[in-house]
Enzyme design. Structure first.
Site, PDB file in Angstrom:
ATOM      1  NE  ARG A  62       3.111   4.794   2.581  1.00 18.71           N
ATOM      2  CZ  ARG A  62       3.201   5.941   1.786  1.00 18.71           C
ATOM      3  NH1 ARG A  62       4.153   6.831   1.692  1.00 18.71           N
ATOM      4  NH2 ARG A  62       2.745   5.759   0.858  1.00 18.71           N
ATOM      5  CE  LYS A 112       2.057  -3.338  -2.819  1.00 18.57           C
ATOM      6  NZ  LYS A 112       1.484  -2.351  -2.195  1.00 18.57           N
ATOM      7  CG  ASP A 120      -2.419  -5.995  -3.612  1.00 13.62           C
ATOM      8  OD1 ASP A 120      -2.526  -4.727  -4.812  1.00 13.62           O
ATOM      9  OD2 ASP A 120      -1.741  -6.071  -2.694  1.00 13.62           O
ATOM     10  NE  ARG A 144       5.292  -0.502   4.654  1.00 12.17           N
ATOM     11  CZ  ARG A 144       5.706   0.323   4.022  1.00 12.17           C
ATOM     12  NH1 ARG A 144       6.007   0.969   3.699  1.00 12.17           N
ATOM     13  NH2 ARG A 144       4.437  -0.344   2.855  1.00 12.17           N
ATOM     14  CG  ASP A 200      -2.701  -1.690  -4.880  1.00 15.46           C
ATOM     15  OD1 ASP A 200      -3.103  -0.831  -5.285  1.00 15.46           O
ATOM     16  OD2 ASP A 200      -2.655  -1.740  -3.654  1.00 15.46           O
ATOM     17  CB  CYS A 248     -18.139  26.476  11.069  1.00 14.22           C
ATOM     18  SG  CYS A 248     -18.317  26.037  12.361  1.00 14.22           S
ATOM     19  CG  ASP A 305      -2.880  -0.508   5.678  1.00 13.33           C
ATOM     20  OD1 ASP A 305      -2.522  -1.517   6.299  1.00 13.33           O
ATOM     21  OD2 ASP A 305      -2.547   0.021   4.341  1.00 13.33           O
TER      22      ASP A 305
END
Length: 991
Positions: free
Chosen positions: A15, A456, A432, A443, A434, A560, A504
């Protein structure tokens, strides 16, 4: 391994690589940094630059751990205080755990005016915090005089005010001042003039500024411009001048330009002092200490204008610490460190100041005793906000959704602020769903390598309790969505003081906002993208909500364009991503779903034979009849796909639209942005061709559960299989190719079949049954969920090779694997500096919410640390809708009606009429119309009970109804109103 060949660990840094780029990452990995001062600001900087991945960090500090530090420094523990450890000894090993690639060492030698500074020569950057002015000047002068200069940063936090100073030498070169991604802009026209004017196609904004330069490519006619760089003079948002083009050939069509990034040189002067900060420094130099808590300092040099209120508040709180302000300043200062050692992004010129005056302004009437120390971990904070506010923070009940990067930083802020203490009956509830991935560790600083694949929320809760054991944290693993409304019910929201979103997903944030709106609860929202960050503060009855504004929808690539006429690399990457989804996820999922519904192939055949329509049957039978059974067949399928995608597609397009095709207006069909394709001849020796074959073959093998070995993937083994593949002769088809940009992709499942296709499907299924090709195993496939962060699964290999081959076919500059992964995986670039800054700014607003401050105190923020710019603005005031002169409402209002078991719709209408003196005309519950006068039979509903009409669940206390009201004048439209909350019982409890 040599430094210049150092490999970047993408699984950790992916990231951040998208923010800084590999060049900057390599420079960081070769740089050493000296950081002095392990207070609130210093430890923030230490955390951020270690996470970022410099080579070496030397942490310096001479002080012992004190109880006070527990509320300022998240890496100091109670045992460190009891055992009288030095702050640097406590902090150093914990900082070292953040990143295995960074060597963290420490020094506790006195750093004073007599020390020999030659030891600093081995560092590329020196950062001072908690240092005297004389020492800052001396070290700054030493760093400035070196060749090359040692980059110097000093930063201080005095209670409610922080400052940052940068000096990177006389000539500091910045390779990329903004970090913005360069885009290809297609050209509509170029005039032949002594000052030629370039106009962008479809009035597309060019985003240029006068004085910048662009390079031109693929222009037809005025070919002299191709490959040249021209300085621009902006005329409008979609046109600019480029100098003399009068002697060039006339412009015909096509071409694009790209902005050229040119390095910039920045000149820095040594240390200068801002007025208010100079007063504090002078006091400290004179008295050897900061002013006593509550002491007002107003002696200043008369040549400077003075904000007396700021100086008074700053001097009263100077000895204190406001942890969120230190976090914000630490994020900003850390980004300057990274700029200093990489030359990436524009540096501060040269001062930055930030204050939190709005936090303490309403507290000035409190007695001095409110701010005095009491010998606990909160003394530094108490000096800024007082005891009463501190107790309110302790009692706070907070719900935070998301425990990622911002979530971890917010939990740290909660711990230092003492938010939600068990002894005060406060609580921090977090959720959370995740699990922790390796890429999070760059981070999300509460997590360590041994936490990977653990939840988490529970892991973050445990780490936060280590910072402050007094916190009451309840960790959940739930998504917050309508499916979990029984857990996060209205009564749950009603028990909260504030809600924080740290995620996010925009739709999830909108949902949380709607729940806060429904229950009149404050919401603190924030987000980052690379070096950019924003905060939004939503306060009941004062501000607009998150849902009051919507970003413009993401521009979709026309069907297209994706299918036949890509013009930029984003088109080919999306095409490749779509191919992955179709072949390896959607089709296997549809196949499994079909055979779960239709368990017998014989029964399916009988229904097909009598002409019965079954959705998906044709596609399923096609997959069954072509199902491979061994590895070699997977390689053959991959080779045939190559032929189809990269040769036959081009041949068919050129057959349908030859290069000289013209439109009705006489212009060429193949002109910018349309690019004519070039058929690709397969070459097994071409690494890109080979990568596509291998990655596609292994993915086909996986969805069909066919085993393969590493040897099977070798060039020799694959080449041997390919040498025997017979490629059928190509015959062009007379078929229509979509060129309408508004046309949508057709649903293959719902397209009607020709009689020939039906007969073919029946024959294929008959053959499969007669040859024992239908077994339980053959009626199952293994759908593959696209996973961008596992480099060993071949997913990114497939998308990168497919996209690059298509780009080559259309003469588009291919993207490398890293860029392809970002676009295909919709990865949001992220860096710890921005995360720390945004969470600090949000936590400052939390204090204001707890204090019940007025509208003018709240601030939203937008920043871009790359430029750098920080903009604080007032929140958007809530809009009031007037129904009539004496009746109005806002988004926060909700009218209420209390009913009972026998309460009818007519009773409801009468109650609304009597309570709010307005005539209801229509009642709607969600999408169900309960009462619309013009609808047949609705007048009979007036006698029905509300219970019967709505049919609430057993535990449902109320419903929110949309009610329209009669206009005051006949012929006008019905009037809007706020939601009307109908309670099923007189006391508002569940029926």
């Amino acid at each position: 391994m040599a430094a210049d060949l150092m490999e970047i660990d993408d699984s950790l840094y992916s990231r951040q690589r998208y923010v800084l780029g590999d060049g900057a990452m390599q420079q960081m990995a070769q740089s050493s940094v000296f950081l002095s001062g392990m207070g609130a600001l210093g430890v923030e900087i230490a955390k951020n630059i270690t996470l970022a991945g410099v080579k070496t960090v030397t942490l310096h500090d001479t002080k012992l751990c004190e109880t006070w530090d527990l509320g300022c420094n998240f890496f100091i523990r109670r045992d460190d205080v009891l055992n009288q450890r030095k702050r640097v000894e406590a902090v150093c090993p914990r900082v070292g755990e953040l990143n295995p690639y960074v060597h963290v060492d420490m020094s506790s030698c006195p750093l004073d005016d007599n020390i020999d500074l030659s030891f600093l020569k081995k560092y590329q950057c020196v950062i001072l915090t908690e240092s005297s002015l004389s020492l800052q000047k001396r070290i700054n002068q030493f760093c400035h005089s070196q060749q090359p200069p040692i980059r110097f940063i000093s930063s201080d936090a005095y209670g409610i005010c922080v400052r940052i100073f940068c000096d990177f030498g006389e000539a500091f070169e910045v390779s990329d001042p903004t970090g913005e991604e360069l885009k290809e802009i297609f050209i509509q026209s170029i005039t032949q003039d002594n000052s030629g004017v370039v106009t962008c196609i479809d009035n597309q904004p060019h985003g240029l500024q006068t004085g910048q330069s662009v390079i031109f490519r693929e222009i037809n006619g005025m070919v002299e411009l191709n490959g040249t760089t021209r300085q621009v003079s902006v005329i409008s948002s979609h046109s600019f001048e480029i100098g003399d083009t009068s002697h060039f050939q006339p412009y015909e069509h096509g071409g694009f330009f790209v902005m050229v990034k040119t390095p910039q040189i920045y000149k820095f002067a040594p240390l200068h002092i801002h007025a208010a900060m100079l007063a504090l420094d002078a006091f400290q130099e004179k008295h050897g200490r900061l002013p006593n808590i509550g002491f007002s300092l107003l002696f200043l040099s008369p040549q400077f204008p003075v904000n007396a209120e700021l100086v008074r508040c700053m001097s009263k709180t100077a000895r204190g610490t406001l942890p969120p302000l230190a976090a914000a300043a630490g994020g900003i200062a850390s980004q300057e460190v990274l700029k200093a050692i990489t030359g990436k992004f524009g540096p501060l010129q040269q001062w930055f100041y930030l204050d939190a005056l709005e936090v303490v302004r309403p507290l000035q009437s409190l007695s001095a005793e409110e701010f005095f120390p009491r010998g606990d971990r909160y003394d530094g904070l108490r000096a800024c906000i007082g005891e009463s506010m501190l107790l309110e923070l302790h009692k706070l009940r907070v719900f935070m959704v998301g425990c990622g990067a911002i979530g971890c930083e917010m939990l740290k802020n909660f711990a230092l602020l003492g938010v939600g203490l068990a002894k005060s009956l406060g609580e921090v509830c977090i959720t959370d769903p995740d699990l922790i991935e390796k890429s999070n560790l760059n981070r999300q600083f509460l997590f360590r390598p041994h936490h990977i694949q653990t939840p988490k929320s529970t892991t973050a809760a445990e780490a936060t309790r280590e910072i402050n054991p007094e916190l009451q944290i309840d960790a959940h693993l739930n998504k917050v969505c309508p499916a979990t409304e029984s857990i996060y019910s209205d009564s749950f929201y009603s028990s909260l003081n504030v809600v924080v979103t740290a995620l996010d997903n925009v739709e999830a944030r909108r949902y949380v906002d709607s729940r806060c709106l429904c229950n009149q609860r404050p919401l603190l929202d924030s987000g980052t993208m690379g070096t950019k960050g924003h905060t939004e503060i939503i306060v009941p009855y004062l501000t607009e909500s998150y849902n009051s504004h919507r970003d413009p929808p993401e521009e979709e690539i026309p069907f297209c364009t994706l299918k036949s006429f890509p013009s930029v690399i984003e088109h080919t990457i999306q095409w490749a991503r779509d191919k992955f989804e179709s072949a390896f996820f959607h089709k296997p999922s549809m196949y499994n779903s079909f055979w779960q519904t239709h368990v017998s192939a014989e029964a399916v055949l009988q229904r097909m034979q009598v002409g019965e329509s079954m959705e998906g049957a044709f596609q399923v039978v096609k997959l069954l009849s072509r199902r491979p059974s061994h590895w070699e067949q997977c390689v053959i399928i991959a080779r045939l796909k190559f032929e189809k995608y990269f040769k036959r597609k081009a041949l068919q397009l050129l057959h349908s639209f030859p290069l000289d095709t013209r439109l009705k207006d006489g212009s060429l069909f193949w002109q910018s942005p349309k690019r004519p394709p070039t058929p690709t001849e397969f070459d097994v020796k071409d690494p890109l061709h080979f990568t596509f074959i291998v990655s596609a073959a292994r993915l086909f093998a996986e969805i069909y559960n066919i085993p393969f070995s590493e040897k099977d993937l070798s060039e020799d083994a694959v080449s041997k299989i390919l040498s025997d593949v017979k490629i059928p002769e190509y015959r062009p088809l007379e078929k229509s190719i979509v060129t309408d940009e508004t046309a949508k992709k057709p649903d293959q499942m719902k397209m009607p079949l020709s009689s020939e296709e039906e007969r073919e499907a029946i024959a294929q299924l008959e053959e499969a049954i007669s040859t024992d090709g239908v077994t339980p195993e053959s009626l199952r496939m293994n759908p593959l969920q696209f996973e961008k962060d596992n480099d060993s699964n071949g997913h990114i290999d497939f998308v990168t090779s497919a996209s690059s081959l298509r780009a080559r076919m259309y003469s588009i500059e291919p993207a490398d694997r890293l860029k392809t992964k970002r676009i295909a995986g919709k990865i949001i670039p992220a860096i710890a500096t921005a995360t720390a800054a945004v969470s600090g700014l949000v936590a400052l607003e939390l204090v204001k919410v707890v204090g019940g401050y007025g509208f003018e105190s709240f601030k939203n923020c937008f920043f871009n640390l790359a430029i750098p710019v920080v903009v604080l603005s007032e929140t958007a005031p809530v809009k009031r809708t007037v129904i009539r002169n004496n009746l109005s409402f806002t988004i926060w209002d909700c009218w209420t009606i209390f009913g009972h078991e026998d309460f009818t719709l007519s009773d409801f209408m009468n109650a609304v009429r009597e309570k709010y003196t307005i005539e209801p005309t229509m009642v709607v519950h969600g999408v169900k119309m309960l009462y619309v006068p013009v609808m047949p039979g609705h007048s009979k509903r007036l006698k029905l009970t509300m219970q019967k009409l709505i049919k609430p669940s057993v535990d449902r206390r109320y419903v929110d109804l949309t009610v329209s009201f009669a206009p005051e004048t006949d012929g006008d439209e019905d009037l809007p109103g706020p939601p009307v909350r109908y309670y099923f019982s007189p006391d508002g409890k569940a029926p």
